[in-house]
Design an enzyme around this catalytic site. Structure first.
Site, mmCIF file in Angstrom:
data_model
loop_
_atom_site.group_PDB
_atom_site.id
_atom_site.type_symbol
_atom_site.label_atom_id
_atom_site.label_comp_id
_atom_site.label_asym_id
_atom_site.label_seq_id
_atom_site.Cartn_x
_atom_site.Cartn_y
_atom_site.Cartn_z
ATOM 1 N N ASP A 358 0.872 -0.998 0.174
ATOM 2 C CA ASP A 358 0.171 0.096 0.032
ATOM 3 C C ASP A 358 0.952 1.082 -0.071
ATOM 4 O O ASP A 358 2.014 1.051 0.326
ATOM 5 C CB ASP A 358 -0.940 0.141 1.202
ATOM 6 C CG ASP A 358 -2.057 1.234 1.092
ATOM 7 O OD1 ASP A 358 -2.295 1.448 0.274
ATOM 8 O OD2 ASP A 358 -2.088 1.502 2.201
ATOM 9 N N LYS A 485 -7.851 31.162 -1.513
ATOM 10 C CA LYS A 485 -7.262 29.964 -2.105
ATOM 11 C C LYS A 485 -8.060 29.059 -2.541
ATOM 12 O O LYS A 485 -9.162 29.209 -2.261
ATOM 13 C CB LYS A 485 -6.442 29.503 -0.619
ATOM 14 C CG LYS A 485 -7.223 28.511 0.051
ATOM 15 C CD LYS A 485 -6.303 27.823 1.103
ATOM 16 C CE LYS A 485 -7.364 27.071 2.260
ATOM 17 N NZ LYS A 485 -6.568 26.491 3.261
ATOM 18 N N ASP A 702 -8.106 -3.117 2.675
ATOM 19 C CA ASP A 702 -7.021 -3.852 2.485
ATOM 20 C C ASP A 702 -7.145 -5.378 3.171
ATOM 21 O O ASP A 702 -6.351 -6.343 2.937
ATOM 22 C CB ASP A 702 -5.663 -3.557 3.186
ATOM 23 C CG ASP A 702 -5.155 -2.145 2.260
ATOM 24 O OD1 ASP A 702 -5.355 -1.956 1.159
ATOM 25 O OD2 ASP A 702 -4.880 -0.940 3.433
#
Length: 1004
Positions: A358, A485, A702
């Site tokens: 990963d 921003k 996972d």
């Protein structure tokens, strides 16, 4: 060919059975969903309808897998492997004693009874030890269950109330807010600044905004779904429950986690070892059982021969030895930040040929960090983590830092605590904003001073539609300051001027546009997240100090602003990871990145950590045309200079043959935007081409791949409880570099287990041959079964276990990974070496000592031939020896015990030399040395135990042994020197002529 078909069919089955989470509920109109679930959007479900749906759909919880009862697991351990042979020996021994006792209670030999008891105890103790060490408690479902919130706010019967989350049903309307865990899969109805953390599902650590509109066909990409188990990190929302329990995206992952895991290589090696020794033991035993019957031996006698041969061949303590060796290595690895949950995983890492890693948190730090900044007429400046920048270097830089400091919602949890390093201070807010906060803190010295001097009076939060954030600040002197921003393109489009260092502002021009686009593209290709910044001083006449700003219907300008520059950030690689990846590659281990992140970001990180080499040609398979134009290489060879970056959507469309070709032939591969199912398919594909696969991961997504891999490696700090439960090993420091240490330890334990087994098997020959000559040549029995057990369970145990502490030989990380098909724990070369070379010399030592004892007492070797029947006849009390002396039955049995002791002692002496010789497979003892203190103590323990068994009164009687004279003790010593010298010369020749005849015949 059949094996290849089976391998390929298994891969196809995995690809067919494992399906991505699918739903179309995010694409249909809400009105249609209301009608489908029979729910009133104003009043919600009625209590009666909810009860009916609960009966129809079941509770909102995950179904636990079937669990094998503990007692059945223990029985499987008790009656498997070597234990089967030992149980047969135990049963046969007890039956022999029972038959003898029934015929003549006073004359029944207790040897068989003692042997049966000892074998039974050995099996039982070994089984308990093995069971307690190998049992892996499956807590995966418990970890999934903990992700379900206990309560949920639901609209029923026109009222919002709290109910148990497990009672939610499809059609319920649920209210969620900041801090909640999503109780089921929801279709978003309303969202007010709502953001969710999907990192447990996708691996992305950026919070993602939710809104009612469908934004993608893929349910994992769309913004109008919130998934069970994910956290609400900002805002509030209302959602319609569309899926519950096992049907949810999280339930789909939990189901995949239950798939059969890949078996550890050491499991197959032990099975192979047991099969070989079992065949040898039973084969030789049955052969000599038949020969005994042909020689007119009584059936019981022949059965005793059979038991003796099986006991002599089976290393009774080997299971304990292997388990203890693995346990000791696991303790060593724990000290190096590798916590092993499953003992078999200790060796598996040493066999690993492919690591599917990963990205986030394993290869990288899982902390967004500012890496570059740029202001007009400057160049993109690299900012190393922790580096201090002088904000007063230029007016342009000072303005950029001021804008980044003020236009932010991130803050430190304890702003007054300056003692903690900036990078380690806890902060709240978006990951990107926290990175900029830390950058500004290092640059300004204290962001709070600037913020207090310029208080915020109005703000428009960032949203995915506008892609900018605006705040207005009151300054100590001068007009209000507007700072903004956002996405660089959006910020640039709203600016009419740009700041210049030490010069007046300049109107934007085509030249400036080219500079801006060049820098933006350059940083984007590095996989960095780029944010643009601008500001504007509001006219004090139009915006006096008491002016009220309206952020809903804006009454202040959002265009014609001044462009200040950009700041870019990335989740940087962990220190030491690039070197660790190179070490793996030098050791022949492929490292593939498997991530849910964007292909550009994944590629950039892969280059930084050496997964993609510096000069490699990178082929992107991101769109359909890329896949159609891709031509996989033919032939079984590695493509050294080509790297592949494969998008998850294209991975779905690859054929089985194309995927097999990629994982077989390409060493540099990055899989991006992968789903849990695709990670599982990738692991299965590597396994199908014969790779031993290790998988790293930290998220719930996972877990299926961690469970399926030969060894799953979870992160101890950032890893979820689900990933830790599914894994075989946990990295306590979350650092990929620890894997390299674990690989070396895994290779070392495989080498050391080989040495331990070679040492243990060598004594099989001198233990077995006494029974063979007893049957074939009729000699008085040179060594008893009890003496064999004293060796296998006594003098050999500590030395065999002490090999776990043996240091690595110099080439351990320069070798390629072992090939499970050819480089076996026990192979015929090892058997030839142990049985026909060292074992033969040991047998000679034993028989020479036996013959010397017999000759010293009057029986020459040639007179022992076919003496057995008269020797064991209780009625003969005047048996004459070679010199005419008469021996009674009791005297003969006393001499026989002395012979057993001599043979036992001779084996102990030559095993000393074998213990030293087996320390090295390649190196000389001069280079390797005697650093293994445990082995040195093991050598001493064999001497002390041998002396204890031979010379301690009552103890020697218990084991049917006798004290020996000094001259008999010296006979075996030259054979020990012969073994040591022979093996030292063999290794020297192998170093001179690697792959030569001697090497191929003797290197195990």
């Amino acid at each position: 060919m059949e094996k290849l078909k089976n391998l390929f069919s298994r891969k196809k089955k995995a690809k067919k059975d494992a399906k991505d989470f699918e739903t179309t509920d995010h694409q249909v109109e809400l009105s249609e969903l209301y009608a489908r679930f029979g729910v009133d959007p104003v009043k919600g479900l009625s209590s009666e309808a909810a009860a009916q749906k609960l009966e129809q759909y079941g509770r909102n919880q995950l179904t636990p897998p079937k669990v094998t009862p503990v007692w059945l697991l223990f029985l499987k351990t008790m009656f498997s492997g070597f234990n089967v042979l030992l149980w047969l020996g135990c049963t046969a021994s007890c039956v022999c004693y029972a038959i003898e006792y029934s015929q003549d209670p006073w004359d029944a030999k207790t040897d068989n009874l003692y042997l049966g008891i000892v074998l039974g105890v050995v099996v039982f103790v070994t089984a308990i030890f093995q069971f307690t060490q190998e049992r892996k408690s499956s807590t995966i479902m418990k970890s999934f269950a903990e992700m379900i919130p206990p309560k949920a706010k639901v609209l029923r019967d026109g009222k919002v109330s709290e109910i148990k989350a497990v009672e939610l049903v499809p059609g319920d309307i649920v209210h969620v807010e900041f801090g909640d865990t999503t109780p089921a899969d929801l279709r978003i109805i309303e969202a007010r600044g709502m953001k969710v953390d999907n990192s447990s599902l996708t691996g992305e650590n950026e919070p993602i905004a939710r809104k009612p509109e469908c934004t993608a066909v893929n349910p994992m990409e769309t913004r109008n779904l919130a998934f069970f188990g994910t956290n609400i990190v900002e805002g509030t929302g209302v959602g319609l429950v569309i899926l519950t329990g096992d049907k949810t995206a999280m339930g789909n992952i939990a189901g995949l986690t239950h798939k059969e895991a890949g078996k550890a290589p050491i499991h197959a090696e032990m099975h192979n070892f047991i099969r070989i020794i079992g065949i040898v033991a039973v084969g030789i035993g049955l052969t000599f059982f038949a020969i005994s019957l042909l020689y007119k031996y009584h059936f019981l006698e022949a059965l005793v021969f059979l038991i003796g041969i099986i006991v002599a061949n089976v290393p009774e303590g080997i299971v304990c030895t292997v388990t203890i060796c693995l346990t000791l290595t696991a303790v060593k690895m724990r000290k190096k930040n590798c916590l092993v949950k499953n003992l078999e995983a200790v060796e598996t890492l040493g066999s690993t040929s492919t690591i599917c890693s990963d990205k986030t948190g394993t290869l990288t730090q899982n902390k967004m960090t500012v890496t570059h900044f740029w202001f007009p007429e400057g160049k993109a400046t690299y900012c190393a983590p922790g580096e201090n920048i002088d904000p007063n270097g230029t007016t342009a830089l000072a303005a950029l830092i001021r804008s980044a400091t003020l236009c932010s919602r991130a803050d430190f949890k304890d702003p007054e605590n300056k003692s903690v390093e900036i990078q380690k201070r806890e902060a709240t807010g978006d990951a990107s904003e926290i990175a900029i906060l830390r950058f500004c803190e290092r640059t300004t010295g204290d962001v709070h001073v600037m913020r207090q001097a310029n208080p915020k009076v109005a703000e428009i939060p960032f949203n995915s539609a506008n892609k900018y954030q605006v705040s207005i600040h009151k300054r100590p002197k001068g007009p209000f300051l507007l700072v903004m921003k956002g996405a660089p393109e959006q910020i640039y489009a709203r600016c009419s001027t740009y700041s210049r260092p030490g010069l007046p502002d300049e109107p934007v021009s085509s030249d400036f546009a080219k500079s801006f686009e060049k820098v933006n593209a350059h940083l984007g290709k590095k996989g960095e997240r780029v944010l643009g910044f601008c500001d504007f001083e509001l006219d004090p006449e139009k915006f006096p100090p008491d002016f009220t700003f309206d952020t809903e219907v804006t009454n202040f300008p959002l265009t014609g602003l001044r462009f200040l520059g950009v700041i870019s950030m990335i989740d940087p690689p962990r220190p030491g990871v690039p070197e660790a990846v190179k070490l793996c590659q030098n050791a022949g281990i492929r490292v593939a990145m498997v991530t849910g992140d964007h292909p550009i970001t994944a590629t950039a990180i892969a280059k930084q950590v050496n997964i993609i080499r510096e000069n490699a040609k990178v082929t992107l398979i991101v769109e359909d045309k890329d896949r159609e134009n891709f031509r996989p290489c033919d032939g079984d060879f590695s493509v050294q200079d080509e790297a592949l970056v494969i998008h998850g959507e294209q991975l779905k469309k690859l054929t089985d043959k194309e995927l097999e070709n990629i994982v077989r032939n390409h060493r540099q591969v990055v899989f991006a935007r992968t789903s849990p199912v695709q990670k599982l398919i990738i692991v299965t594909a590597y396994q199908s081409v014969g790779k031993i696969v290790a998988v790293t991961g930290d998220g719930v997504n996972d877990a299926p791949a961690l469970s399926k891999a030969h060894i799953g490696i979870a992160m101890g700090i950032t890893g979820t409880e689900v990933s830790k439960s599914a894994a075989d090993m946990i990295l306590l420091n979350d650092n990929f570099t620890s894997i390299v240490t674990a690989v070396e330890e895994g290779r070392l334990i495989f080498d050391n287990l080989k040495k331990s087994i070679a040492y243990t098997l060598t004594s099989n020959v001198p233990e077995l041959t006494p029974f063979l000559v007893y049957v074939v040549f009729g000699l008085p029995l040179p060594m008893s079964i009890i003496a064999i057990l004293c060796i296998d369970l006594g003098t050999d145990m500590w030395p065999a276990i002490s090999y776990a502490y043996e240091v690595a030989e110099s080439d351990i990380m320069q070798r390629p990974p072992r090939d499970p098909k050819y480089d076996r724990l026990v192979n015929f070369r090892l058997l030839r070496y142990s049985y026909l070379q060292i074992g033969f010399i040991q047998g000679m030592a034993g028989f020479m000592t036996y013959a010397a004892v017999m000759a010293d007492n009057g029986f020459r070797l040639n007179d022992l031939y076919n003496l057995r029947l008269r020797w064991e006849d209780k009625g003969i009390n005047d048996l004459t020896d070679s010199f005419g002396q008469e021996w009674s039955f009791e005297e003969r049995k006393c001499l026989e015990k002395c012979c057993h002791a001599a043979f036992f002692y001779a084996i102990v002496v030559v095993q000393w030399a074998d213990l030293i010789a087996s320390k090295m497979r390649t190196n000389s003892i001069v280079a390797h040395g005697f650093a293994n203190k445990a082995l040195n103590m093991g050598m001493l323990s064999t001497v002390l135990l041998c002396v204890f068994l031979l010379y301690t009164p009552f103890v020697n009687q218990m084991f049917a042994l006798m004290p020996l004279r000094l001259r008999w003790c010296l006979i075996a010593i030259p054979y020990a020197f012969l073994i040591f010298t022979y093996d030292e010369m063999r290794r020297y020749w192998n170093r001179l002529h690697p792959q030569g005849l001697v090497f191929n015949e003797t290197f195990y």
